[in-house]
Design a protein around this motif. Structure first.
Motif, PDB file in Angstrom:
ATOM      1  N   SER A  23       0.565  -0.955   0.187  1.00  0.00           N
ATOM      2  CA  SER A  23       0.161  -0.047  -0.342  1.00  0.00           C
ATOM      3  C   SER A  23       0.421   1.014  -0.066  1.00  0.00           C
ATOM      4  O   SER A  23       0.719   2.107  -1.519  1.00  0.00           O
ATOM      5  N   SER A  27       1.192   4.007  -2.660  1.00  0.00           N
ATOM      6  CA  SER A  27       0.771   5.734  -2.813  1.00  0.00           C
ATOM      7  C   SER A  27       0.940   6.056  -3.316  1.00  0.00           C
ATOM      8  O   SER A  27       1.357   7.380  -3.920  1.00  0.00           O
ATOM      9  N   TYR A  30       0.955   6.699  -6.574  1.00  0.00           N
ATOM     10  CA  TYR A  30      -0.438   7.253  -6.555  1.00  0.00           C
ATOM     11  C   TYR A  30       0.121   8.397  -6.619  1.00  0.00           C
ATOM     12  O   TYR A  30      -0.874   9.396  -7.711  1.00  0.00           O
ATOM     13  N   ASN A  31       0.789   8.880  -5.529  1.00  0.00           N
ATOM     14  CA  ASN A  31       1.147  10.569  -5.247  1.00  0.00           C
ATOM     15  C   ASN A  31       2.188  11.642  -6.476  1.00  0.00           C
ATOM     16  O   ASN A  31       1.715  12.417  -6.977  1.00  0.00           O
ATOM     17  N   ASN A  59      -8.735   0.264  -5.712  1.00  0.00           N
ATOM     18  CA  ASN A  59      -9.279   1.932  -5.189  1.00  0.00           C
ATOM     19  C   ASN A  59     -10.135   2.536  -5.659  1.00  0.00           C
ATOM     20  O   ASN A  59      -9.169   2.467  -6.673  1.00  0.00           O
TER      21      ASN A  59
ATOM     22  N   ASP B 454      -3.952  13.777  -3.154  1.00  0.00           N
ATOM     23  CA  ASP B 454      -2.647  12.549  -2.922  1.00  0.00           C
ATOM     24  C   ASP B 454      -3.394  11.629  -1.528  1.00  0.00           C
ATOM     25  O   ASP B 454      -4.241  12.420  -0.742  1.00  0.00           O
ATOM     26  N   ALA B 455      -3.109  10.550  -1.203  1.00  0.00           N
ATOM     27  CA  ALA B 455      -3.023   9.633  -0.338  1.00  0.00           C
ATOM     28  C   ALA B 455      -1.557   9.033  -0.072  1.00  0.00           C
ATOM     29  O   ALA B 455      -0.436   9.161  -0.267  1.00  0.00           O
ATOM     30  N   SER B 456      -1.771   8.915   1.609  1.00  0.00           N
ATOM     31  CA  SER B 456      -0.486   8.596   2.462  1.00  0.00           C
ATOM     32  C   SER B 456      -0.697   6.942   2.140  1.00  0.00           C
ATOM     33  O   SER B 456      -0.056   6.078   2.429  1.00  0.00           O
ATOM     34  N   SER B 457      -1.613   6.302   2.110  1.00  0.00           N
ATOM     35  CA  SER B 457      -1.799   4.777   2.022  1.00  0.00           C
ATOM     36  C   SER B 457      -3.454   4.521   1.740  1.00  0.00           C
ATOM     37  O   SER B 457      -4.151   5.459   1.228  1.00  0.00           O
ATOM     38  N   LEU B 458      -3.119   4.065   0.175  1.00  0.00           N
ATOM     39  CA  LEU B 458      -4.275   3.354  -0.327  1.00  0.00           C
ATOM     40  C   LEU B 458      -4.890   1.883  -0.314  1.00  0.00           C
ATOM     41  O   LEU B 458      -4.404   1.331   0.385  1.00  0.00           O
TER      42      LEU B 458
END
Lengths: 252, 614
Positions: A23, A27, A30-31, A59, B454-458
């Motif tokens: 994860s 992430s 993703y960022n 997600n 943005d996300a710190s965890s998905l």
């Protein structure tokens, strides 16, 4: 709060060790994708988002941003495909619904389907916003209510009427939520796809020798009913069916 | 039933006819009022039938050669009584007077007339009639008011004094060009009685618009060929030819009653003398002169926008409102005004509908005769829907008509109309009010919504609870709780109500408690240990068998166990424990620790076995 609780519950029920590192990596990708998107590097952003999807994490935000990147890159079919994937995971997200509606105005194919009346629209809006997990939670909750009502009847029989009301409401809720969940799961399991090529021809059989039945354009939502070789029998929203090549559309 | 009644009725009628025809005719005579007639004139033929009185009316059949037509007939009868040599004969004479018109020149034979009587047919004589060429047009004819008809000479006289002149303003026109047709009555009679129109032409091949119809004869003096006449305008009609070619118009008929001076033949003609009447009235039909119109086709090479108008026209376009909303209809009115065949003006071709959607127009014609020319307007009212927003020009309409005076096609265009088209209401719904009283925020453009943050965890969202067995197993928890609670409550209720059940239920626990106490006494106090073991055993048995523990002797225990059908070896073991305890209580010190441990474990096992057995 309850929703969050059940999501957490679901997370624990199905979580397995090693997920958190994956994860974190996901992430980060993703960022990075988001940063590229902000710079206007949509193709590169698509690659990052696709890597996240490739890592196995499903997600809605990732699919949504991927859909946006495809949209900006000019791939309407891919955009709609990813929006639909996002919507499947987060049916009540207004951003997703908004972009689906906007992207749909740009696609070529239109179907003459009677506009639903106000009641139907209201009910279908509620139904669309219900997630499968939420419905499952409702099933559990109403079942708990039934048990609660039974316990009340057993242990405090002096308040019979009250317990019967509790029991009735809980039973109704239980039946309703089970019915809705069944429909929802059925819909979730219906294989749907989005046409990805600018134009494809629907035929009366699974080969290019068959008669042309219709022409479909990018972004149209189809329901896959059968598969035979490289061809799939799809059904359009207006009920017309035809065979198109599997490579011309992507499954949601 | 109806059919049967009709059949019966028909048969009755047939019978009556047969009876009627069975008149006993004596003689049949045929006579005509003259033997020479002009074409188009009518004369009378009389069939005189003499029959016995009392017979019914005979119906003679008169043979008419081709070229004669029966205008009408009437019949009269008279009865005469004659006494000849004392014999009285009563005779009835029936006169059937037929008015016949000869239409073709030549010599013809009329008759014989046939009368059916008493099964046989009586025939009359035949008469020869010479039909000579009638008067040139316009024609005048008279229908007799009385039995006496107007002679040819009189007709000729009437014709000179009473005729209709037909004039058209032009003899040769284009298809669609107006012709004004005027009918004037010229008369030298002062009194024209009972004037009326007979047959009115239908003007086949023309579109006719009434200009003037006389309600009464207004006479003005006019000199024609040196003779003064009273001229009355009868009718004026505007004609628009619809097909090319030479067209002969149908005649207009005018009917009036004229006083005609009857000629006195002879003073000694008594009949004539007695019926002398200087102003006898005769019905006269005057027909207008034939007129031919040469209709020319429109020149070839008409523009594609030609819509059929012939005359001089103007065209303009109006719109109901210069401000419109996209998708909302506006009314576009195209008005064609001018002089000419307005009814024949077709819809001008609609402009290229790229920005507007036009629906079929509502067409109205308002036309009046002004100075004998058909003038007015034709309105095409369209419903148009703007399909794009912004400043849109309503395109111009093109009208092409044929101007017969210049003998060429003329094309006119309306001015384009600028329209301010607001965006569709659908878009306006997106707009939101910014501040009260302020301006509404306009949507300038539409785009997709921006990406998620943005996300710190998905987290993985595709974990469906409905697919998880563990989730559904959790649902069993409240059920299990409920069952447990219910069980506990049931047991509680039994303990409260059933002493035997309560004792039995508690027996094991009590025994275990006593044995635990015994174990503590084992090392220190031998006698107490054994008595505790004994009590554990005896009270367990008493609880299980619902007996009084204090009264439980070894023998009683043996009997009770036997009646509870406990196996005898088990009973023996119980008795063995009792005996060992009794023995040790009264002979303490003889037992080792091993013995005590043995008896304790033996008792524990035994209680376990007995619990199962009892």
């Amino acid at each position: 709060v309850r929703h969050v609780t059940f999501t957490l519950l679901a997370f624990f029920l199905t979580s397995n060790p090693g997920r958190s590192e994956a994860s974190d990596a996901a992430s980060a990708l993703y960022n990075e994708g988001n940063a590229l998107y902000r710079q206007g590097a949509y193709e590169a952003a698509i690659d990052r988002y696709q890597d996240v999807v490739g890592s196995g994490i499903r997600n809605p935000d990732v699919y949504y941003n991927l859909g946006n990147a495809y949209f900006k890159a000019g791939a309407l079919g891919q955009a709609l495909l990813n929006y639909e994937r996002a919507r499947r995971l987060a049916p009540s997200d207004p951003d997703i619904s908004g972009n689906v509606a906007f992207a749909n105005t740009l696609k070529v194919d239109r179907f003459d389907i009677d506009a639903p009346n106000a009641v139907t629209r209201f009910l279908s809006a509620i139904y669309t916003r219900l997630s499968p997990n939420g419905l499952a939670a409702w099933v559990s909750f109403s079942f708990l209510g039934i048990c609660f009502g039974l316990a009340g009847l057993l242990f405090l029989p002096s308040r019979r009427v009250r317990w019967f009301v509790v029991l009735g409401v809980a039973s109704l809720g239980c039946v309703l939520s089970i019915a809705l969940l069944t429909v929802k799961v059925d819909e979730l399991n219906t294989p749907k796809g989005i046409v990805l090529v600018p134009e494809t021809v629907g035929r009366s059989g699974p080969s290019s020798d068959y008669l042309q039945v219709f022409t479909l354009h990018e972004g149209t939502l189809v329901v896959l009913e059968r598969q035979e070789g490289q061809w799939g029998l799809i059904r359009l929203p207006n009920g017309i069916g035809g065979w198109i090549q599997l490579e011309t559309f992507g499954m949601i | 039933l109806v059919a049967r009644v009709l059949t019966a009725w028909a048969m009755v009628c047939l019978a009556l006819i047969l009876v009627a025809n069975e008149a006993d005719a004596v003689s049949v005579q045929l006579s005509a009022d003259r033997t020479q007639v002009r074409t188009g004139d009518s004369f009378t033929v009389t069939v005189a039938i003499s029959i016995d009185d009392g017979s019914s009316q005979p119906e003679p059949e008169l043979y008419l050669p081709d070229g004669f037509e029966l205008v009408g007939s009437r019949s009269s009868s008279s009865t005469s009584i004659s006494i000849v040599n004392g014999a009285v004969t009563q005779e009835k004479t029936v006169n059937v007077v037929s008015t016949i018109r000869g239409n073709t020149e030549g010599t013809f034979t009329i008759g014989p007339a046939a009368v059916k009587a008493s099964g046989k047919t009586l025939r009359s004589n035949a008469i020869g009639i010479q039909v000579v060429k009638g008067l040139a047009q316009p024609r005048t004819s008279s229908a007799p008011q009385s039995q006496e008809s107007v002679t040819a000479d009189q007709l000729e006289e009437i014709q000179e004094n009473l005729f209709i002149a037909t004039t058209s303003d032009r003899k040769s026109v284009y298809v669609g060009e107006q012709i004004l047709l005027t009918y004037d009555l010229y008369s030298q009679y002062r009194r024209i009685q009972n004037p009326r129109f007979g047959a009115i032409p239908s003007y086949t091949g023309f579109w006719a618009e009434k200009v003037f119809d006389a309600n009464r004869l207004e006479q003005r003096s006019e000199v024609v060929n040196g003779r003064p006449y009273n001229k009355s305008r009868l009718k004026q009609v505007a004609l628009f030819p619809t097909l090319p070619g030479t067209r002969k118009l149908e005649q207009l008929e005018f009917i009036c009653d004229l006083p005609i001076r009857s000629r006195r033949r002879s003073l000694f003609d008594m009949d004539e003398f007695f019926s002398w009447d200087p102003f006898r009235s005769h019905q006269v039909t005057v027909r207008a002169a034939d007129i031919e119109i040469d209709v020319r086709p429109l020149p070839s090479g008409s523009p594609t926008s030609f819509s059929g108008g012939v005359g001089t026209f103007t065209v303009r376009a109006d719109v109901s409102s210069e401000k419109a909303a996209q998708g909302d209809p506006v009314t576009v009115t195209v008005t064609v005004e001018g002089r000419g065949n307005l009814h024949g003006v077709g819809e001008p071709p609609r402009p290229d509908p790229e920005r507007f959607k036009f629906y079929d127009p509502n067409v109205t014609v308002e036309a009046t005769i002004q100075n004998t020319v058909l003038t007015g307007s034709k309105t095409f009212e369209y419903v148009a829907i703007p399909e794009t927003s912004g400043r849109v020009d309503l395109p111009s309409f093109e009208l092409t008509y044929f101007d017969p005076r210049q003998a060429k096609y003329v094309t006119l265009q309306t001015d384009p109309i600028p329209l301010e088209v607001a965006p569709a209401a659908r878009v306006e719904e997106v707009a939101m009010t910014a501040t009260p009283g302020g301006s509404v925020v306009k949507v300038l453009g539409e785009d997709i919504r921006f990406i998620k943050a943005d996300a710190s965890s998905l987290s993985d969202h595709a974990n469906y609870l409905h697919a998880s067995g563990l989730f559904w197993s959790f649902n069993a928890l409240p059920v299990l709780c409920l069952i447990a609670a219910w069980q506990w409550r049931r047991r509680q209720a039994m303990l409260d109500g059933d002493l035997a059940y309560a004792r039995r239920h508690r027996s094991r626990g009590e025994a275990r408690k006593r044995l635990a106490e015994a174990k503590q006494l084992m090392a220190t106090d031998g006698a107490s240990f054994y008595s505790e073991v004994y009590r554990a055993m005896s009270s367990f048995l008493a609880d299980r068998l619902n007996l009084d523990a204090s009264e439980l002797t070894t023998n009683q225990a043996r009997q009770a166990l036997a009646s509870a059908s406990v196996p005898s070896d088990l009973t023996n073991k119980v008795v063995g424990v009792f005996e060992a305890c009794d023995f040790a209580r009264f002979a303490s010190g003889a037992q080792t620790d091993t013995d005590r441990e043995d008896i304790l474990s033996q008792t524990e096992d035994l209680i376990g076995e007995l619990e199962r057995a009892l």
